[in-house]
Design a protein around this motif. Sequence first.
Motif, mmCIF file in Angstrom:
data_model
loop_
_atom_site.group_PDB
_atom_site.id
_atom_site.type_symbol
_atom_site.label_atom_id
_atom_site.label_comp_id
_atom_site.label_asym_id
_atom_site.label_seq_id
_atom_site.Cartn_x
_atom_site.Cartn_y
_atom_site.Cartn_z
ATOM 1 N N ALA A 150 -10.197 7.725 -15.664
ATOM 2 C CA ALA A 150 -10.498 8.122 -14.286
ATOM 3 C C ALA A 150 -10.911 6.916 -13.455
ATOM 4 N N MET A 151 -11.738 6.060 -14.048
ATOM 5 C CA MET A 151 -12.141 4.847 -13.349
ATOM 6 C C MET A 151 -10.915 3.995 -13.005
ATOM 7 N N ALA A 152 -10.032 3.799 -13.991
ATOM 8 C CA ALA A 152 -8.850 2.973 -13.764
ATOM 9 C C ALA A 152 -7.938 3.600 -12.713
ATOM 10 N N MET A 153 -7.802 4.922 -12.754
ATOM 11 C CA MET A 153 -6.972 5.613 -11.767
ATOM 12 C C MET A 153 -7.560 5.483 -10.367
ATOM 13 N N ALA A 154 -8.886 5.583 -10.279
ATOM 14 C CA ALA A 154 -9.536 5.427 -8.972
ATOM 15 C C ALA A 154 -9.279 4.038 -8.411
ATOM 16 N N LYS A 155 -9.376 3.029 -9.259
ATOM 17 C CA LYS A 155 -9.191 1.649 -8.792
ATOM 18 C C LYS A 155 -7.776 1.418 -8.271
ATOM 19 N N ARG A 156 -6.778 1.951 -8.990
ATOM 20 C CA ARG A 156 -5.404 1.705 -8.528
ATOM 21 C C ARG A 156 -4.997 2.626 -7.381
ATOM 22 N N SER A 157 -5.833 3.653 -7.094
ATOM 23 C CA SER A 157 -5.473 4.619 -6.050
ATOM 24 C C SER A 157 -6.120 4.335 -4.712
ATOM 25 N N VAL A 158 -7.282 3.663 -4.712
ATOM 26 C CA VAL A 158 -7.918 3.368 -3.422
ATOM 27 C C VAL A 158 -7.228 2.147 -2.812
ATOM 28 N N LYS A 159 -6.899 2.235 -1.547
ATOM 29 C CA LYS A 159 -6.160 1.159 -0.911
ATOM 30 C C LYS A 159 -7.047 0.333 0.017
ATOM 31 N N LYS A 160 -7.888 1.013 0.784
ATOM 32 C CA LYS A 160 -8.707 0.303 1.762
ATOM 33 C C LYS A 160 -9.953 -0.301 1.141
ATOM 34 N N ASN A 161 -10.379 0.234 0.014
ATOM 35 C CA ASN A 161 -11.628 -0.195 -0.614
ATOM 36 C C ASN A 161 -11.361 -1.374 -1.546
ATOM 37 N N LYS A 162 -11.990 -2.503 -1.303
ATOM 38 C CA LYS A 162 -11.755 -3.718 -2.104
ATOM 39 C C LYS A 162 -12.877 -3.992 -3.103
ATOM 40 N N SER A 163 -13.804 -3.072 -3.245
ATOM 41 C CA SER A 163 -14.910 -3.267 -4.183
ATOM 42 C C SER A 163 -14.385 -3.345 -5.611
ATOM 43 N N SER A 164 -15.114 -4.020 -6.473
ATOM 44 C CA SER A 164 -14.778 -4.062 -7.899
ATOM 45 C C SER A 164 -15.902 -3.455 -8.731
ATOM 46 N N THR A 165 -16.692 -2.579 -8.119
ATOM 47 C CA THR A 165 -17.822 -1.947 -8.806
ATOM 48 C C THR A 165 -17.604 -0.436 -8.901
ATOM 49 N N LEU A 176 -19.222 9.491 -0.245
ATOM 50 C CA LEU A 176 -18.389 8.498 -0.939
ATOM 51 C C LEU A 176 -16.993 8.444 -0.331
ATOM 52 N N HIS A 177 -16.460 9.586 0.034
ATOM 53 C CA HIS A 177 -15.147 9.597 0.685
ATOM 54 C C HIS A 177 -15.196 8.850 2.011
ATOM 55 N N ALA A 178 -16.308 8.960 2.707
ATOM 56 C CA ALA A 178 -16.449 8.234 3.977
ATOM 57 C C ALA A 178 -16.407 6.732 3.771
ATOM 58 N N ASN A 179 -16.751 6.306 2.554
ATOM 59 C CA ASN A 179 -16.691 4.880 2.205
ATOM 60 C C ASN A 179 -15.398 4.512 1.481
ATOM 61 N N ASN A 180 -14.399 5.409 1.566
ATOM 62 C CA ASN A 180 -13.099 5.182 0.923
ATOM 63 C C ASN A 180 -13.200 5.003 -0.591
ATOM 64 N N ALA A 181 -14.126 5.719 -1.198
ATOM 65 C CA ALA A 181 -14.269 5.705 -2.656
ATOM 66 C C ALA A 181 -13.833 7.061 -3.202
ATOM 67 N N LEU A 182 -13.339 7.060 -4.429
ATOM 68 C CA LEU A 182 -12.935 8.299 -5.093
ATOM 69 C C LEU A 182 -14.031 8.766 -6.047
ATOM 70 N N VAL A 183 -14.058 10.072 -6.291
ATOM 71 C CA VAL A 183 -15.113 10.653 -7.121
ATOM 72 C C VAL A 183 -14.508 11.397 -8.304
ATOM 73 N N ALA A 184 -15.002 11.061 -9.495
ATOM 74 C CA ALA A 184 -14.656 11.785 -10.713
ATOM 75 C C ALA A 184 -15.873 12.581 -11.166
ATOM 76 N N MET A 185 -15.631 13.785 -11.650
ATOM 77 C CA MET A 185 -16.712 14.597 -12.188
ATOM 78 C C MET A 185 -16.392 14.975 -13.623
ATOM 79 N N ALA A 186 -17.317 14.668 -14.541
ATOM 80 C CA ALA A 186 -17.206 15.092 -15.931
ATOM 81 C C ALA A 186 -17.914 16.422 -16.073
ATOM 82 N N THR A 187 -17.262 17.372 -16.680
ATOM 83 C CA THR A 187 -17.822 18.720 -16.718
ATOM 84 C C THR A 187 -17.483 19.412 -18.030
#
Length: 974
Positions: free
Chosen positions: A164-179, A242-253
């Motif tokens: 999920a983390m890897a998918m989020a990183k390759r899916s966000v386009k505007k967000n350049k964070s590496s954290t 988080l969406h307002a900051n162009n970040a994606l959210v994963a939830m483990a459930t």
Amino acid sequence: MTQTLSLQQLEQRDGFVGRHIASNGAGFSNAETAAMLEAINAESLDALTAEIVPSDILSDAFLEIDDSKTEFEALNYLRGLANQNKVFKSYIGLGYHDTIIPNVILRNVLENPGWYTAYTPYQPEIAQGRLEALLNFQQMVIDMTGMELANASLLDEGTAAAEAMAMAKRSVKKNKSSTFFIDENCLPQTIDVVKTRAEAFGWDVLVGPADDAASADVFGALFQYPGKNGDVRDFTALIDALHANNALVAMATDLMALVNLKAPGEMGADIVLGNAQHLGVPMGFGGPHAAFFATRDAFKRSIPGRIIGVSIDANGKPALRMALQTREQHIRREKANSNICTAQVLLANLSSFYAVYHGPQGLKTIAGRIHRLADILAAGLKKGGIELLNDSWFDTLTFKVADRDAVLGRADDAEVNLRDDLRLQGTDTLGVSISEKTSAADVQQLFDVILGGSVDTHGLDVYALDAEIVANGSESIPADAARNTEFLTHPTFNQYHTEHDMLRYMKRLEAKDLAMNHSMITLGSCTMKLNATTEMIPVTWPEFANIHPFAPADQTVGYRTMIGELNDYLKTITGLPAVCMQPNSGAQGEYAGLLAIKKYHESRGEGHRNVCLIPRSAHGTNPASAQMASMRVVVTDCDEHGNVDFNDLKAKAEELKDQLSCLMLTYPSTHGVYEKGVKEICDLIHANGGQVYMDGANLNAQVGLTAPGIIGADVTHMNLHKTFAIPHGGGGPGMGPIGVAAHLAPFVANHSVAPIDDAAKGNGAVSSAPYGSSSILPISWMYITLMGGNGLRLATQNALLKANYLAKRLADHYPILYTGQNDRVAHECIVDLRPIKAETGVTEVDIAKRLMDYGFHAPTMSFPVAGTFMIEPTESESKAEIDRFADAMISIKQEINAIHAGEMDAENNALKHAPHTAEVIAGEWDRPYSREQAVYPTKNLGAHKFWPSVGRIDDVYGDRNLICSCPAIENYED
């Protein structure tokens, strides 16, 4: 005069080796071996071995493994080890729950070779049963999570979170964070696995209170719902921030919790993941279990793993197939979404059948009972003076006690495991997770354990407390986090609730699948050998199946002894001094091995070494795994014989010597050949500062004859689901432990919750459980114990014999693409079908589908060379079955010859229309070949006749009209 046999001869006749290595009379006679040796002009097995294996790596018998045990002896010994385990009532939780697997599913799926010996559904026409079960799994996950798309499962919850983390990183386009942000209330093993993956990619991980994520500069975040301490909250506002900051959210459930809780999709989550173990799969000391992974339709091209989709067959009938991602590693290689090339199919099917059997109302009853018992326990503990640390919950409570040691002492005396956070997480809290197995009497016992004294002392009664809750209601699930939407509304989940109905439904699905209990499956590189019943029996023993992976060490003595003995076996077989048992798939083993190499270089101040050399013929998971370890892939050429081009390898190794990290090498080669000069290849890499990673896919051609350690490899992974008899389960489970040289031993995976080795305690985990899929390890232990050292060597020699015999039978009809020294192949061969396509238009796909009419699964198709079959018969197949397969291939070639000669129409023929279903045969017939030729092309089909349930599937239609959830039941029921 009757021959009198010695005791030793009588004992040999009763041995397992002859039953595993199929030969005439269960090993009583060498007639079959002699006939095959004569056919290929070899004097003996030893002489044939010497012709195939280069002399500089061929060893005399070297396996320091005892002689073969009988099945009775091996089971009795393992039973003794199992009895050393203590099966306590488990309230530990942390992602693993004690479950009840319905007996109708236990006996007819988990213990049924019709389900566990099938292969990944790359030939979907003869895999419609498990594909439907997987589609049910996807529908179940979609419904429970409130998402639009789900895959067919991943390896475990921790690796799903890392994906999920890897998918989020390759899916966000505007967000350049590496954290990446992780809620501190996530499961500790999940945090461990995600940190390991992030470190390999060079990303940072920030762990803290969930609310801190809103103000953090991150590309994504992971939240646990419910949290590890049991609390339940609505994350909607946090997700919006988080969406307002162009970040994606994963939830483990947890799927069982979602019966009562608001779906994460309703909160706006982008990815939802977790472990489906809670739905009817045993804990098994950590696995195997099916992780689930769901997302939005917008991310369908980025989701890792397999997706089952709905298409149509040649007759317009709905049919299922793997969609989009099918074997994407072999197409995209290091650009693949993930290196995970399979799913936990058998386990996903168990969970989906659990949901089908219970249905939505049954699940509501089970979940409601779990939650009610948690409410009762909470009420009683509060009356007993215990302060709970979470004020909301589904099934888990966290608390502190003044007399911690006394409580744990009483728990031990009562054979109860509480969650001891000091032992598991370094905090002084305790926890209880209620399970499906928990009863009212168990809760009453928990009062005594936690509060001390007796029930009378505290005046607590389960049913009186229950009456209070019924009268006053429960607020333990906040109103904004309670579920108010329906789920599992599809008819499949609402009509099979009696055992008769369920039994017949599962049988209908099983009958649509071709598995090893029907005929040989000759998949090259996949080593579809016998999965002996004796090897499978211990898997469902309670002493192996019902133990939590974080149970105290004194309760798992037998497990650890068995794992230790298997560890020693594998060290002997690989010639390497250390083994890490954690990776729970072959691809995971590749990743773990490369991380060990990466950490080794870093320890020497050579972290800049990041080039991974990979021959062009390598498995597609090799470059994908290298990419996951942040290595730069450099492809090396192969010569015209399919061997590694030494000159090209040498030039690139020397050119890149200052950056060289490793070479990934498959041996025998992916082309099914024992290449000469492999020692020189290893020496070359070492001379230029690199390490040698040996892919273990073809280890079945090495065992007892040579070894990675003898050849010069530094690390190898072992596919226990290939060489060591764990069944493929229709596409999973698997295990991929790694053997490593002494200098790499300090750098293998460890585990933060249940450390394996203090010497490597600084290393992160690659899987959620410390020993991966522990409950299937007894299969490989049994296999090696039953075979013994001599039997293992004999098995490998027979694998070589049978591959060469089959190649000889086919060579007059199909060209064998590659051979090694003395014109021999190793344990598999590649048949070149490209000339046939050029001359007749008949493709490898046509031949694969036509084989279904003959009752066979096709060999590995178009790998490693497009337009070919890679065929591996294995030592477990008899000469008669190999001949039956060869006869089918020869008969198909005669059909092709008829097309070539103009005797059959080039388009309207049995190959182009294959496979033929009973429905087509029973209908009107206007084809220029007979019905009999269509479905009984050879006389020896007889009882072997297998009827595909659908015709040839339209792959293009399925991808253009992507449907990955259950269609209306009338569309595909019989």
